[in-house]
Motif scaffolding. Structure first.
Motif, short mmCIF file in Angstrom:
data_model
loop_
_atom_site.label_atom_id
_atom_site.label_comp_id
_atom_site.label_asym_id
_atom_site.label_seq_id
_atom_site.Cartn_x
_atom_site.Cartn_y
_atom_site.Cartn_z
N GLN A 3 37.15 40.75 35.80
CA GLN A 3 36.10 39.78 36.12
C GLN A 3 36.31 39.10 37.46
OE1 GLN A 3 37.66 39.77 33.08
NE2 GLN A 3 35.99 40.70 31.91
N ALA A 4 37.48 39.30 38.09
CA ALA A 4 37.74 38.65 39.37
C ALA A 4 36.76 39.09 40.45
CB ALA A 4 39.17 38.93 39.81
N VAL A 5 36.22 40.30 40.32
CA VAL A 5 35.33 40.81 41.35
C VAL A 5 34.02 40.03 41.41
CG1 VAL A 5 34.08 42.52 39.96
CG2 VAL A 5 34.53 42.98 42.37
N ARG A 6 33.75 39.18 40.43
CA ARG A 6 32.53 38.38 40.47
C ARG A 6 32.55 37.37 41.62
NH1 ARG A 6 33.02 33.23 38.05
NH2 ARG A 6 35.10 32.84 37.16
N HIS A 7 33.73 37.09 42.13
CA HIS A 7 33.82 36.16 43.26
C HIS A 7 33.49 36.83 44.60
CE1 HIS A 7 35.70 33.10 40.71
NE2 HIS A 7 36.53 34.04 40.24
N GLN A 8 33.48 38.16 44.61
CA GLN A 8 33.35 38.87 45.88
C GLN A 8 32.05 38.60 46.65
OE1 GLN A 8 31.34 41.75 46.87
NE2 GLN A 8 32.32 41.60 48.89
N PRO A 9 30.87 38.61 46.00
CA PRO A 9 29.64 38.48 46.79
C PRO A 9 29.55 37.22 47.62
CG PRO A 9 29.15 39.31 44.59
CD PRO A 9 30.58 38.90 44.59
N LEU A 10 30.14 36.13 47.15
CA LEU A 10 30.01 34.86 47.86
C LEU A 10 31.29 34.45 48.60
CD1 LEU A 10 28.02 32.77 45.21
CD2 LEU A 10 27.14 34.02 47.19
N SER A 11 32.37 35.14 48.38
CA SER A 11 33.63 34.74 49.00
C SER A 11 33.77 35.24 50.43
CB SER A 11 34.82 35.25 48.17
OG SER A 11 34.88 36.67 48.21
N GLY A 12 33.10 36.34 50.77
CA GLY A 12 33.28 36.95 52.08
C GLY A 12 34.45 37.91 52.14
N ILE A 13 35.24 37.98 51.06
CA ILE A 13 36.36 38.92 51.02
C ILE A 13 35.81 40.32 50.75
CG2 ILE A 13 38.52 39.50 49.84
CD1 ILE A 13 38.80 36.56 49.11
N PRO A 14 36.26 41.32 51.49
CA PRO A 14 35.72 42.67 51.30
C PRO A 14 35.94 43.19 49.88
CG PRO A 14 36.88 42.53 53.39
CD PRO A 14 37.16 41.25 52.67
N PHE A 15 35.00 44.02 49.46
CA PHE A 15 35.04 44.63 48.12
C PHE A 15 36.28 45.47 47.93
CE2 PHE A 15 33.38 48.30 45.47
CZ PHE A 15 33.56 47.66 44.25
N LYS A 16 36.73 46.13 48.98
CA LYS A 16 37.89 47.01 48.85
C LYS A 16 39.16 46.24 48.52
CE LYS A 16 38.04 47.16 53.91
NZ LYS A 16 36.57 46.94 54.09
N VAL A 17 39.24 44.97 48.88
CA VAL A 17 40.42 44.17 48.56
C VAL A 17 40.49 43.96 47.05
CG1 VAL A 17 41.61 41.99 48.98
CG2 VAL A 17 40.30 43.06 50.82
N TYR A 18 39.36 43.66 46.42
CA TYR A 18 39.34 43.49 44.97
C TYR A 18 39.65 44.81 44.26
CZ TYR A 18 37.42 38.80 45.33
OH TYR A 18 37.24 37.46 45.58
N ALA A 19 39.11 45.92 44.79
CA ALA A 19 39.37 47.21 44.17
C ALA A 19 40.84 47.59 44.27
CB ALA A 19 38.50 48.28 44.83
N ALA A 20 41.45 47.34 45.43
CA ALA A 20 42.86 47.68 45.61
C ALA A 20 43.75 46.84 44.71
CB ALA A 20 43.24 47.50 47.07
N GLU A 21 43.45 45.56 44.62
CA GLU A 21 44.28 44.70 43.78
C GLU A 21 44.10 45.03 42.30
OE1 GLU A 21 47.13 42.37 42.67
OE2 GLU A 21 46.67 42.84 44.76
N ALA A 22 42.89 45.41 41.91
CA ALA A 22 42.67 45.83 40.52
C ALA A 22 43.51 47.05 40.19
CB ALA A 22 41.19 46.11 40.28
N GLY A 23 43.61 47.98 41.15
CA GLY A 23 44.44 49.16 40.93
C GLY A 23 45.91 48.80 40.81
N ARG A 24 46.39 47.92 41.67
CA ARG A 24 47.81 47.52 41.60
C ARG A 24 48.12 46.74 40.33
NH1 ARG A 24 47.30 47.34 47.39
NH2 ARG A 24 46.28 45.30 47.30
N ALA A 25 47.11 46.00 39.81
CA ALA A 25 47.33 45.21 38.59
C ALA A 25 47.15 46.03 37.33
CB ALA A 25 46.38 44.02 38.58
N GLY A 26 46.77 47.31 37.46
CA GLY A 26 46.60 48.16 36.29
C GLY A 26 45.31 47.95 35.54
N VAL A 27 44.27 47.42 36.23
CA VAL A 27 42.97 47.22 35.59
C VAL A 27 42.33 48.58 35.32
CG1 VAL A 27 40.64 46.28 35.89
CG2 VAL A 27 42.64 44.97 36.65
#
Length: 283
Positions: free
Chosen positions: A198-222
């Motif tokens: 659910q952390a990716v819900r912050h992406q549209p308004l945060s300005g942080i690129p989508f790929k950062v959330y995807a990469a961190e989700a992979g490292r966290a085992g999501v």
């Protein structure tokens, strides 16, 4: 002034009377300038269009000129014809801008335009620093109807890129990410630890690129599926909303096609300013 005759052939096959639009070859032939005589110009246009029974200028019966405006009176009707003035002729700059708009519109409705949007969106979710909304903005202003194809392509390709980035991160591969700061990564790490997919819900308004959330989700085992659902719900909806807004703006600008380049330039400049401010905020 001399008249430049232009003959067009093939439109009858392109869109027959009482028929449907279909693929057909259309030929446009531009002739040499002729004298400003309606009969001679009409005959030359017919010849260029490929008519077999082209009459000579002398044999063409002069047709009465239709009035562009009629003013009735009590006793008789008078007609006035429009005389072209210098203000009726578009300037070279306007002609160039309209030509640019037509070329962009042709790209938007072509297979190359669809490939461009898909490749741009896929790459942005992996390494490319510019969001797909930028290319949608430029193309849909010129061809709003192309949004039916381009917007879903951008959403699907972005989601595919996000899954690729997640899989690469799980494998320990970290592609380069231009314009991504350490503070962005630290913020996403905290959000992912606290909220999971659910952390990716912050992406549209945060300005942080989508790929950062995807990469961190992979490292966290999501798991990929929960991440994909959340990404479509938030990231996909943002792309679709912006794309729809761009198409509506393109419809509003349709009466003024020569303003396309100016609006795209202004939008690109505003995006550059916004991107600079986002990077500065997260630095």
């Amino acid at each position: 002034m001399p008249v430049v005759p232009v003959g067009i052939a093939g439109t009858g096959e392109l869109l027959p009377k009482h028929g449907r639009l279909r693929r057909a070859g259309v030929t446009v032939r531009i002739g040499a300038p002729v004298a400003a005589d309606p009969d001679a110009a009409r005959a030359e246009v017919m010849r260029l269009a490929g008519a077999t029974d082209v009459p000579t200028p002398q044999a063409v019966r002069r047709q009465p000129e239709l009035p562009t405006r009629c003013t009735p009176s009590r006793s008789h009707t008078t007609s006035t014809t429009h005389t072209p003035t210098t203000t009726d002729v578009p300037t070279p700059q306007v002609v160039c801008e309209r030509g640019m708009q037509r070329r962009v519109a042709a790209l938007a409705v072509s297979g190359a335009g669809l490939t461009l949007v898909a490749a741009w969106s896929l790459a942005e979710a992996i390494v490319w620093p510019l969001v797909p909304e930028l290319v949608l903005f430029a193309l849909l202003l010129a061809a709003p109807r192309a949004g039916v194809r381009l917007v879903p392509a951008a959403v699907l390709a972005s989601m595919a890129g996000g899954l690729c980035t997640l899989a690469l991160a799980r494998a320990g591969v970290a592609p380069g990410a231009p314009l991504v700061t350490e503070r962005m990564r630290a913020e996403v790490v905290q959000q992912t630890l606290a909220e999971g997919p659910q952390a990716v819900r912050h992406q549209p308004l945060s300005g942080i690129p989508f790929k950062v959330y995807a990469a961190e989700a992979g490292r966290a085992g999501v798991a990929p599926l929960p991440f994909l659902v959340e990404a479509v719900t938030h990231r996909g909806v943002r792309i679709a909303s912006v794309g729809t807004a761009c198409a509506l703006l393109g419809v509003a600008l349709r009466p003024w096609p020569h303003h396309h380049a100016r609006v795209v330039t202004t939008g690109g400049a505003l995006f550059a300013v916004g991107l600079t401010l986002v990077v500065a905020t997260w630095t």
